[in-house]
Design a protein around this motif. Structure first.
Motif, PDB file in Angstrom:
ATOM      1  N   GLY A   1       0.789  -1.213   0.000  1.00 55.61           N
ATOM      2  CA  GLY A   1       0.000   0.000   0.000  1.00 55.61           C
ATOM      3  C   GLY A   1       0.824   1.268   0.000  1.00 55.61           C
TER       4      GLY A   1
ATOM      5  N   ILE B   1      -7.133   3.697  -1.782  1.00 53.33           N
ATOM      6  CA  ILE B   1      -6.234   2.921  -2.646  1.00 53.33           C
ATOM      7  C   ILE B   1      -5.047   2.400  -1.846  1.00 53.33           C
TER       8      ILE B   1
ATOM      9  N   HIS C   1      -6.617  -3.026  -0.426  1.00 54.55           N
ATOM     10  CA  HIS C   1      -6.138  -4.409  -0.453  1.00 54.55           C
ATOM     11  C   HIS C   1      -6.255  -5.066   0.920  1.00 54.55           C
TER      12      HIS C   1
ATOM     13  N   GLY D   1      -1.587  -5.759  -8.458  1.00 54.60           N
ATOM     14  CA  GLY D   1      -0.937  -4.487  -8.170  1.00 54.60           C
ATOM     15  C   GLY D   1      -0.693  -3.646  -9.403  1.00 54.60           C
TER      16      GLY D   1
ATOM     17  N   ARG E   1      -6.942  -3.698  -6.513  1.00 52.85           N
ATOM     18  CA  ARG E   1      -6.303  -3.745  -5.197  1.00 52.85           C
ATOM     19  C   ARG E   1      -6.792  -4.935  -4.376  1.00 52.85           C
TER      20      ARG E   1
ATOM     21  N   TYR F   1       4.767  -3.101  -8.943  1.00 51.10           N
ATOM     22  CA  TYR F   1       4.244  -4.364  -8.402  1.00 51.10           C
ATOM     23  C   TYR F   1       4.639  -5.585  -9.236  1.00 51.10           C
TER      24      TYR F   1
END
Length: 420
Positions: free
Chosen positions: A33, A60, A64, A99, A115, A179
């Motif tokens: 994050g 955002i 996740h 990601g 996410r 990611y």
């Protein structure tokens, strides 16, 4: 065809390579994050016409975490069924796909859905990297690797946060490409790590310590560790959620400055966690957690009074020292209490607590920010962290008194047989 590595192979030739993979997995969990936080103001501006864009943009950095909270209770049992290495590699691939999806998705809602996929990946990575450290290493070596895993996440976070700030200056979508590192790490995970399952870790050879039966309920120490993880993550994640707005709106600095302030925290976390094995010998779990929350409280006090960006960095430095002790202490505490055949499940509980705190950080702090402002909110968090530190000290005294009264329980916690 090259044979698949086994636990026995790991003991002979794969020990260092496998340790490196498990340590580097820490970089993926920390960047999940925080790496996008310098880009949040740019995302908010890009979708300014979207309803609730201010809150959705902040989410955002933590959406996740909701997927992790929902999936982690099942991820532990799944990992014990299919094998921890297979689950770890699956998590790395999901991390990369979910990601990086923000690079091309067209709106905030679809980015938040990506996410969620990222969250599934992080859940599998964190649960199985910690459980496999416990499967394959013992005692001081285990503590050293838990500290190094936290350090790898912190040092990787420094590079990624500063780099994320620089990439955000080029365009907020570019940050999401970072990611793809998850897919790159999946290759050595396949070749360097042996497969482990609950049966393998439970059927330990004679002389490697007793196998404890699974408990019906969580031990009190584990419950305390889970509560500390939750509260610590609410405090930790309030920094990447709120500091970029404080830096840019109040101090009129750019995204590189906000990334650098957050990076100071992660760098200090890494330096302290590298010394976790000797730090762990100084005190028990309750005392170390109390010290960590005291440092977090002092750090937030500095943030609440800071007149300049440089003073913000001083506050995050103090907080980073606390987090460098807190994270490996809690990981080792929970895994140490877990029966070998239930390590993935216990790691799943810990992961749930960690990311529930991350997910709720903006939900908890944003109403206070609206009423009081960002720096007064930091003062409230400082007071809460100080109360947690006092509570941990009191809990430690009660634990010591209980151990003194019950030497058999104390011996069982050390993995030894109680005196006859």
């Amino acid at each position: 065809m090259r044979p698949e590595p086994t636990v026995q192979d790991h003991g002979r030739r794969g020990r260092h390579g496998g340790a490196a993979v498990l340590v580097l997995a820490g970089t993926l969990t920390i960047m999940a994050g925080a790496v996008v936080s310098p880009a949040i103001p740019g995302i908010r501006a890009a979708f300014a016409d979207t309803a609730d864009a201010d809150l959705l943009a902040r989410m955002i950095t933590s959406a996740h975490a909701l997927a992790i909270v929902l999936f982690s209770p099942f991820a532990g049992a799944l990992s014990e069924r299919i094998g921890r290495r297979r689950a770890l590699v699956t998590g790395m691939l999901a991390f990369a796909v979910g990601g990086s999806s923000g690079f091309c998705l067209p709106d905030l809602v679809s980015i938040l859905a990506g996410r969620a996929v990222l969250g599934v990946g992080v859940s599998l990575i964190m649960i199985n990297s910690v459980a496999m450290i416990a499967d394959l290493y013992e005692d001081t070596e285990r503590q050293r690797l838990l500290g190094r895993q936290t350090a790898a996440g912190a040092f990787g976070g420094v590079v990624l946060l500063v780099g994320g700030g620089a990439l955000a200056g080029l365009g907020w979508r570019t940050v999401f490409l970072v990611y793809l590192l998850g897919a790159a790490l999946a290759v050595p995970a396949l070749t360097r790590l042996p497969e482990t399952r609950a049966k393998e870790t439970a059927d330990r050879p004679a002389g490697e310590g007793p196998v404890r039966p699974a408990r019906r309920g969580l031990p009190p120490g584990v419950t305390a560790a889970l509560a500390a993880m939750f509260l610590g993550q609410v405090a930790f994640y309030s920094v990447p959620v709120q500091v970029p707005f404080l830096v840019e709106d109040h101090f009129h600095a750019g995204s590189v400055a906000s990334g650098a302030v957050i990076a100071v925290q992660t760098l200090t976390t890494g330096l302290v966690s590298l010394r976790f094995a000797p730090i762990r010998r100084l005190a028990g779990e309750y005392a170390l957690v109390a010290a960590a929350f005291a440092a977090i409280g002092v750090g937030y006090l500095v943030l609440s009074l800071a007149p300049h960006v440089a003073v913000l960095a001083l506050g995050t430095l103090v907080m980073g020292a606390g987090l460098g002790v807190l994270m490996p202490t809690l990981n080792g505490w929970v895994i140490g209490e877990a029966p070998p055949e239930a390590r993935s499940r216990y790691a799943g509980f810990l992961t749930t607590a960690l990311f529930l705190g991350q997910f709720l950080a903006p939900v908890v702090t944003q109403p206070v920010v609206r009423e009081l402002g960002i720096q007064p909110t930091f003062l409230v968090i400082a007071a809460g962290a100080s109360l947690v530190a006092v509570g941990c000290l009191a809990g430690g005294r009660r634990r010591t008194a209980a151990d003194t009264a019950s030497p058999g329980v104390r011996a069982e916690r050390r993995g030894a047989s109680p005196a006859p």
